[in-house]
Motif scaffolding. Structure first.
Motif, PDB file in Angstrom:
ATOM      1  N   UNK A 139       0.824  -1.222   0.000  1.00  0.00           N
ATOM      2  CA  UNK A 139       0.000   0.000   0.000  1.00  0.00           C
ATOM      3  C   UNK A 139       0.857   1.271   0.000  1.00  0.00           C
ATOM      4  N   UNK A 140       1.916   1.291   0.782  1.00  0.00           N
ATOM      5  CA  UNK A 140       2.804   2.460   0.801  1.00  0.00           C
ATOM      6  C   UNK A 140       3.509   2.623  -0.548  1.00  0.00           C
ATOM      7  N   UNK A 141       3.941   1.514  -1.133  1.00  0.00           N
ATOM      8  CA  UNK A 141       4.589   1.595  -2.454  1.00  0.00           C
ATOM      9  C   UNK A 141       3.671   2.299  -3.454  1.00  0.00           C
ATOM     10  N   UNK A 142       2.403   1.916  -3.432  1.00  0.00           N
ATOM     11  CA  UNK A 142       1.470   2.517  -4.384  1.00  0.00           C
ATOM     12  C   UNK A 142       1.295   4.013  -4.109  1.00  0.00           C
ATOM     13  N   UNK A 143       1.190   4.375  -2.833  1.00  0.00           N
ATOM     14  CA  UNK A 143       1.034   5.797  -2.490  1.00  0.00           C
ATOM     15  C   UNK A 143       2.224   6.618  -2.985  1.00  0.00           C
ATOM     16  N   UNK A 144       3.422   6.106  -2.780  1.00  0.00           N
ATOM     17  CA  UNK A 144       4.622   6.841  -3.197  1.00  0.00           C
ATOM     18  C   UNK A 144       4.666   6.918  -4.725  1.00  0.00           C
ATOM     19  N   UNK A 145       4.397   5.786  -5.380  1.00  0.00           N
ATOM     20  CA  UNK A 145       4.448   5.718  -6.843  1.00  0.00           C
ATOM     21  C   UNK A 145       3.452   6.682  -7.477  1.00  0.00           C
ATOM     22  N   UNK A 146       2.255   6.757  -6.907  1.00  0.00           N
ATOM     23  CA  UNK A 146       1.208   7.566  -7.525  1.00  0.00           C
ATOM     24  C   UNK A 146       1.307   9.042  -7.147  1.00  0.00           C
ATOM     25  N   UNK A 147       2.065   9.365  -6.104  1.00  0.00           N
ATOM     26  CA  UNK A 147       2.170  10.772  -5.691  1.00  0.00           C
ATOM     27  C   UNK A 147       2.995  11.589  -6.683  1.00  0.00           C
ATOM     28  N   UNK A 148       3.930  10.955  -7.360  1.00  0.00           N
ATOM     29  CA  UNK A 148       4.760  11.680  -8.326  1.00  0.00           C
ATOM     30  C   UNK A 148       5.997  10.885  -8.662  1.00  0.00           C
ATOM     31  N   UNK A 149       6.752  11.339  -9.684  1.00  0.00           N
ATOM     32  CA  UNK A 149       7.954  10.592 -10.090  1.00  0.00           C
ATOM     33  C   UNK A 149       9.072  10.660  -9.046  1.00  0.00           C
ATOM     34  N   UNK A 150       9.090  11.772  -8.290  1.00  0.00           N
ATOM     35  CA  UNK A 150      10.042  11.920  -7.189  1.00  0.00           C
ATOM     36  C   UNK A 150       9.256  12.505  -6.022  1.00  0.00           C
ATOM     37  N   UNK A 151       9.422  11.968  -4.840  1.00  0.00           N
ATOM     38  CA  UNK A 151       8.719  12.501  -3.674  1.00  0.00           C
ATOM     39  C   UNK A 151       9.725  12.735  -2.555  1.00  0.00           C
ATOM     40  N   UNK A 152       9.248  13.385  -1.519  1.00  0.00           N
ATOM     41  CA  UNK A 152      10.078  13.604  -0.334  1.00  0.00           C
ATOM     42  C   UNK A 152       9.375  12.942   0.836  1.00  0.00           C
ATOM     43  N   UNK A 153      10.083  12.064   1.537  1.00  0.00           N
ATOM     44  CA  UNK A 153       9.490  11.385   2.690  1.00  0.00           C
ATOM     45  C   UNK A 153       9.905  12.139   3.939  1.00  0.00           C
TER      46      UNK A 153
END
Ligand code: PQP
Length: 406
Positions: free
Chosen positions: A33-47
């Protein structure tokens, strides 16, 4: 118009800031579930919890893996930035190194683990897989992790390295600690560091020449030093790399593959009717449940990735397991399908740091799965599988199985 003005009028590139923790217990138990959230938020994200950049799409993961001049390994491939904090052990000469120092070390390991060497090992590895599968069949009900996934690599790999039989379970404790150390200093790392105790010394002692049987991988590394390919100071450190990387990885690759097959009986039926699918089935398991879930790189200069600026000296988390389920790359990514041709998955990384042991890992996976396929008609899951949580590895603690003979 001065270029600085142009820059100011350009629309700000969106960098999603996500309050998501890949190291939470919930995410380690079920990371998808987290993988999908990160993937769909944008090509690069900041955690924000760990203040790192992250990429979870196939295209950007591949781009970071491929650009080793910008995204370096020498500052560590875990969360810790070795430019700011010292490494917990002397850094690896291959994993945590960059060209030019990396190049000769990598070349020595590539030669030691070459296709020619592996061709000669195949009959030995095959006989061992046959014996082990037969033993498991006699027992009928087994813990697939302890009886098969752990026992096989723990026998064939240290044998090939030239390590004596005594104390090999130390390799498990050491591997667990090495892979936890790529994450944060959480409870998992504290516990495995505590368990490891005197094992580090045991490992370092096994890297010395007099502990390594003639003809094995270890002895060959020392011979490379005699030839001048590397120095004699470097030789034990490269043996350490084999001992760090060679068992926990394949154990969990095999364990995850058994888990996939036990929970997808229709896919196991296909494998049983065509054992030549074993090699693809193992790779599909690596795509679907990537053993090494994550690695980091560190930016060596200001750069731009998919339009997103990343400053110098920043950690970039590559979510390999997420890239391997990116719907932009894979049709039906969340299905385990052994007839898929998963070529191009990044479970072994890519580029100059792409897994140097991938041929031996695939040899072990193919042999165990193809011998199972021939001798076992059905694999039944007879209890709840339990997870072993690790900051980097997707791992199981127990996998209760019944093997129905062919
Ligand atoms: C996943 C090298 C490689 C291999 C080392 C080292 C440790 C782990 C790994 C990770 N590794 N496959 O210490 O050089």
């Amino acid at each position: 118009m001065p270029s600085s003005l142009q820059l100011e009028t350009r629309p700000a590139v969106d960098l999603p800031q996500l309050d998501l923790d890949p190291y939470s217990i919930a995410s380690l138990m079920d990371p998808y579930p987290l993988h999908e959230q990160v993937r769909e938020a944008g090509p690069v994200v900041y955690l924000t919890p760990w203040q790192v950049y992250a990429v979870a799409r196939y295209e950007q993961v591949k781009a970071v893996l491929s650009d080793h001049d910008t995204y370096i390994s020498g500052a560590g491939v875990g969360l810790t930035n070795f430019n700011l904090e010292p490494p917990f052990r002397p850094r690896s000469l291959v994993l945590e190194a960059d060209p030019p120092a990396h190049t000769p070390c990598r070349a020595v390991l590539a030669r030691v683990l070459s296709p020619t060497v592996l061709r000669n090992l195949r009959p030995v590895f095959e006989a061992e897989a046959e014996a082990l599968v037969d033993q498991c069949l006699e027992l009928g009900a087994i813990d697939g992790i302890k009886a098969l996934a752990e026992r096989y690599p723990l026998k064939v790999f240290p044998d090939a390295v030239g390590l004596a039989a005594e104390g090999r379970e130390n390799l498990l404790l050491y591997g667990d600690m090495v892979f936890n150390a790529n994450g944060p200093r959480n409870e998992l790392l504290a516990k495995s560091t505590e368990r490891v105790g005197p094992v580090t010394e045991w490992i370092m002692r096994r890297c010395q020449r007099d502990m390594l049987a003639p003809g094995g991988f270890g002895a060959q590394i020392w011979e490379a030093a005699d030839r001048g390919d590397i120095t004699h100071e470097q030789a034990p450190m490269l043996v350490r790399s084999l001992l760090s990387a060679g068992v926990d990885t394949t154990i969990n690759g095999l364990g995850n593959a058994l888990f996939c097959l036990a929970t997808h009986p229709e896919e196991y039926a296909k494998l049983h009717s065509d054992p030549s699918l074993a090699r693809y089935a193992f790779d599909e398991a690596l795509r679907y449940e990537s053993t090494a879930q994550t690695f980091y790189r560190t930016t060596v200069r200001d750069t731009v990735l998919a339009g997103v600026p990343i400053p110098a000296n920043c950690k970039v988390l590559m979510m390999l397991a997420a890239a391997n389920r990116d719907p932009r790359k894979w049709p039906d990514p969340d299905r385990f399908l052994i007839e898929r041709r998963p070529a191009g998955h990044v479970a072994f990384g890519a580029g100059i740091h792409g897994c140097v042991g991938q041929a031996i890992a695939r040899l072990e996976g193919e042999l165990v799965l193809s011998i199972l396929a021939r001798r076992v008609r059905r694999i039944e899951l007879i209890g709840e599988p339990t997870r072993r949580l690790n900051n980097t590895l997707r791992a199981l603690d127990a996998l209760p199985l019944r093997l129905i003979p062919a």
